[in-house]
Scaffold this active site. Structure first.
Site, PDB file in Angstrom:
ATOM      1  N   CYS A  42       0.827  -1.220   0.000  1.00 54.73           N
ATOM      2  CA  CYS A  42       0.000   0.000   0.000  1.00 54.73           C
ATOM      3  C   CYS A  42       0.858   1.265   0.000  1.00 54.73           C
ATOM      4  O   CYS A  42       0.368   2.335  -0.331  1.00 54.73           O
ATOM      5  CB  CYS A  42      -0.980  -0.010   1.166  1.00 54.73           C
ATOM      6  SG  CYS A  42      -0.211  -0.379   2.721  1.00 54.73           S
ATOM      7  N   GLY A  53     -17.950   2.670  23.848  1.00 54.86           N
ATOM      8  CA  GLY A  53     -17.993   3.258  22.511  1.00 54.86           C
ATOM      9  C   GLY A  53     -17.260   2.352  21.553  1.00 54.86           C
ATOM     10  O   GLY A  53     -16.216   1.790  21.901  1.00 54.86           O
ATOM     11  N   GLY A  78     -15.988   2.988  18.350  1.00 54.14           N
ATOM     12  CA  GLY A  78     -15.364   3.657  17.207  1.00 54.14           C
ATOM     13  C   GLY A  78     -14.292   2.765  16.596  1.00 54.14           C
ATOM     14  O   GLY A  78     -13.841   1.811  17.240  1.00 54.14           O
TER      15      GLY A  78
END
Lengths: 272, 421
Positions: free
Chosen positions: B52, B191, B193
């Site tokens: 990448c 959470g 995320g």
């Protein structure tokens, strides 16, 4: 010849400290291994010293004056670190312990001259056991002290979010916590044993307990202090930080009781 | 001979990610490229690395000027992109520079995160595929071996791979600095995320026990709880479970702190035997900063984690000089091997020349003195070994600093080796 051997031992430990310092500062990649070998060499020299002294004095544990006592303290500390705690060895531990070893041997060589206020105690098995338990207790407290110092430094690094050399090189907090608590436990048990054996021996040898001896009193106090801290730790009433501070402060008391009692009169005067 | 080795490519330093993405070689495209280059008239040896962060084409060509054009044609033929769109980002190394570049790439010295280890595996895979496709022969094969070995040496002999750099890895490193081994440490994530989940994954891989998932999004929370075998809690009932937790990750999108000093202080007052590590990955912050003042609590927010990462990166960069020295030694060794390889035909010609001269003269001597064939052959062998020893040693010495060519020229011109049959 014997004194020279002790000086060589101190020199090896001093070199080991230098090697640890180089390794810690990242300037000598092989410093850690070299330091370990130098400590081993020093320990072997010290062992030879005590073998020679034992042969000369005709006693199994040749601790008859302050110089011997300090040197034997250093030997016990090196034994506990190099043999019993082989898995816990690290450059950071070495960095704290080698100056302690050099200090003890320095005192043994230059700071403590031979004074024999009392006649030499007889080579009674209880006396030998008393000496061995006491010195290995002190060595355990020294390990606990080193772990305490390292714990406080690493804690400061983590709390202040400073990922510097100490953060990278020092062991994890919980690993250090174990190395504060466990040797403290062994030390407290051994010291309690040393006190009890000491009483039994003094009764057998002199027909009286040495309750009023300053060293005995300080040692009983040290044992109780360590015992109390351990009790609080086992009951989760004391945080690791507090135990670390105690291990450092209490070791100062151990050193004080070891060296300071030489200035006090009492039944342990032959050691002072 | 190694002047014919080349490396053409583009990487994260100059080339935008959009262009890199368009030039990325999928496994199928890599296979097609290798197939296209097998038996190529211009490029005799070829390998391709596509990650990448970089696309690089390595090879060997006897025609010095031609390979660049051939490689650009290959790229255009396999990708839907015009040359003008990517040519300005390209670098092209030849000879010793190309060899050095390959060593540096494989050791992670040219990576976005200096010292990362993944590139070495990607390099190994690239050459495995090239070997399988039959586009790698003696020169690149030897180079590949040396590159991989040097990459490993750099990682083993320097501290260039030490210290975590990514945010999730830094979180794990810190947790290990507090707890030692993470086996059995209980984790709660408040959470779900992306960064929080990534940190969770890293902690799990390090041995931690993912105990509680707290999420506003019930479906996502449930899926994660099932994946990690954790208990699912809601944003209103997580607080009582805090006393069972060793590590807490906060990554909600709440505009103000959801974990307060007033919640953590009583929990820690009641537990004196275990520290608590709080990781606040959220922006804006999810955990009140005063929480860090509580004894045995270690609170790190994103900026703190980035600070540790920067410090670790600095540590890695401090190792660059040692790593570059290892690479430079390996480049010199490879160069020396190639130089010696290039000297072989001339040395063989010189040996033939000596054989011819000695055979002729010693035949005359043998006839005059009645020397037996055995003795004659022994004499020839001894003389040849003695005569060759010095020049071969000199050539070996010269191969260390690229001076072989002048010795070879001298041999050719002094003994007219070109005219030898």
């Amino acid at each position: 010849m014997a004194k020279e051997l002790l000086a060589v031992t101190a020199f090896f430990y001093l070199l080991a400290f230098g090697a640890h310092l180089l390794s810690f500062s990242g300037k000598g990649e092989r410093g850690n291994r070299a330091a370990f070998r130098l400590m081993q060499a020093g320990f072997i020299c010290a062992t030879f010293y005590f073998v020679m002294e034992a042969a000369t004095l005709g006693t199994f544990v040749p601790v008859i004056d302050a110089s011997h006592a300090l040197a034997f303290f250093a030997w016990s500390l090196a034994f506990v670190y190099l043999v019993l705690l082989a898995k816990a060895q690290s450059e950071s531990f070495g960095l704290v312990l080698t100056p302690v070893l050099v200090f003890l041997l320095g005192m043994a060589l230059f700071g403590a001259h031979v004074r024999r206020g009392n006649p030499l105690p007889p080579a009674h098995p209880l006396f030998m056991l008393h000496i061995l338990s006491a010195f290995f207790a002190y060595a355990s407290f020294a390990i606990s002290f080193a772990a305490g110092v390292l714990y406080l430094i690493q804690r400061h690094e983590l709390k202040s979010k400073h990922a510097g050399t100490f953060y990278h090189k020092l062991p994890a907090l919980e690993d250090l916590e174990r190395l504060i608590d466990q040797p403290m436990g062994w030390g407290a048990l051994l010291l309690a044993g040393a006190v009890a054996i000491g009483f039994a021996w003094s009764k057998a040898a002199y027909g009286a307990y040495w309750f009023s001896d300053p060293k005995t009193l300080i040692t009983v106090f040290v044992t109780l202090a360590y015992g109390t801290v351990l009790f609080l730790r086992l009951g989760s009433h004391l945080r690791a930080r507090q135990a670390a501070i105690f291990s450092v402060a209490a070791f100062a008391l151990v050193i004080l009781s070891f060296i300071g009692t030489r200035f006090l009169h009492g039944s342990h005067h032959f050691l002072a | 001979m190694d002047m014919g080795i080349f490396a053409l490519g583009l990487n994260h330093k100059e080339c935008p990610v959009q262009v890199r993405a368009r030039l990325h070689f999928s496994p199928a495209m890599t296979e097609a490229a290798l197939r296209a280059m097998r038996g190529d008239a211009v490029v005799q040896e070829f390998a391709l690395l596509s990650t990448c962060n970089r696309v690089e084409l390595y090879g060997y060509s006897e025609k010095k000027a031609a390979p660049r054009e051939r490689l650009l044609t290959l790229i255009e033929s396999l990708h839907d992109i015009r040359r003008a769109e990517f040519e300005k980002y390209l670098y092209f190394y030849e000879g010793r520079d190309a060899v050095r570049h390959m060593f540096r790439v494989a050791a992670g010295l040219d990576s976005l995160v200096v010292g990362e280890c993944e590139i070495l595996g990607q390099f190994r895979e690239a050459f495995r595929l090239a070997g399988q496709a039959g586009t790698v022969h003696a020169l690149l094969y030897r180079l590949m071996e040396k590159v991989l070995k040097t990459g490993k040496d750099v990682h083993a002999r320097t501290k260039i791979t030490q210290g975590a750099v990514s945010i999730p890895a830094v979180a794990v490193e810190l947790a290990e600095k507090i707890f030692g081994s993470l086996g059995g440490e209980r984790v709660m994530v408040v959470g779900t995320g992306e960064m929080g989940v990534l940190t969770l994954k890293n902690l799990r891989e390090a041995g931690a026990d993912i105990a509680y998932i707290v999420s506003r999004n019930e479906e996502r929370g449930k899926a994660l709880a099932e994946e990690y075998g954790a208990e699912q809690l809601t944003m209103t009932d997580w607080a009582p479970a805090l006393k069972n937790v060793d590590i807490l990750i906060a990554s909600t999108s709440a505009p103000e702190p959801v974990i307060l000093h007033a919640q953590v202080a009583p929990v820690m007052a009641g537990r004196r035997d275990r520290p608590l590590f709080l990781i606040d990955i959220a922006v804006p912050r999810n955990i009140e900063s005063q929480v860090n003042e509580i004894d045995d609590v270690y609170l790190y927010n994103v900026d703190d984690l980035k600070g540790v990462s920067a410090s670790n990166l600095k540590l890695r960069r401090g190792e660059l000089r040692a790593a570059e020295a290892i690479v430079e030694t390996a480049v010199a060794q490879y160069h020396s091997w190639v130089e010696q390889l290039s000297a072989r035909p001339t040395v063989e010609r010189f040996e033939r020349f000596l054989n011819q001269v000695m055979a002729k003269e010693i035949d005359v001597l043998a006839r005059e003195t009645g020397l037996s064939d055995d003795k004659k052959n022994q004499l020839i062998n001894r003389l040849r070994a003695k005569l060759l020893h010095r020049p071969v040693e000199k050539i070996k010495e010269a191969s260390q600093n690229g001076g072989v060519a002048k010795h070879l020229e001298a041999l050719h011109s002094l003994f007219d080796l070109d005219e030898l049959d």
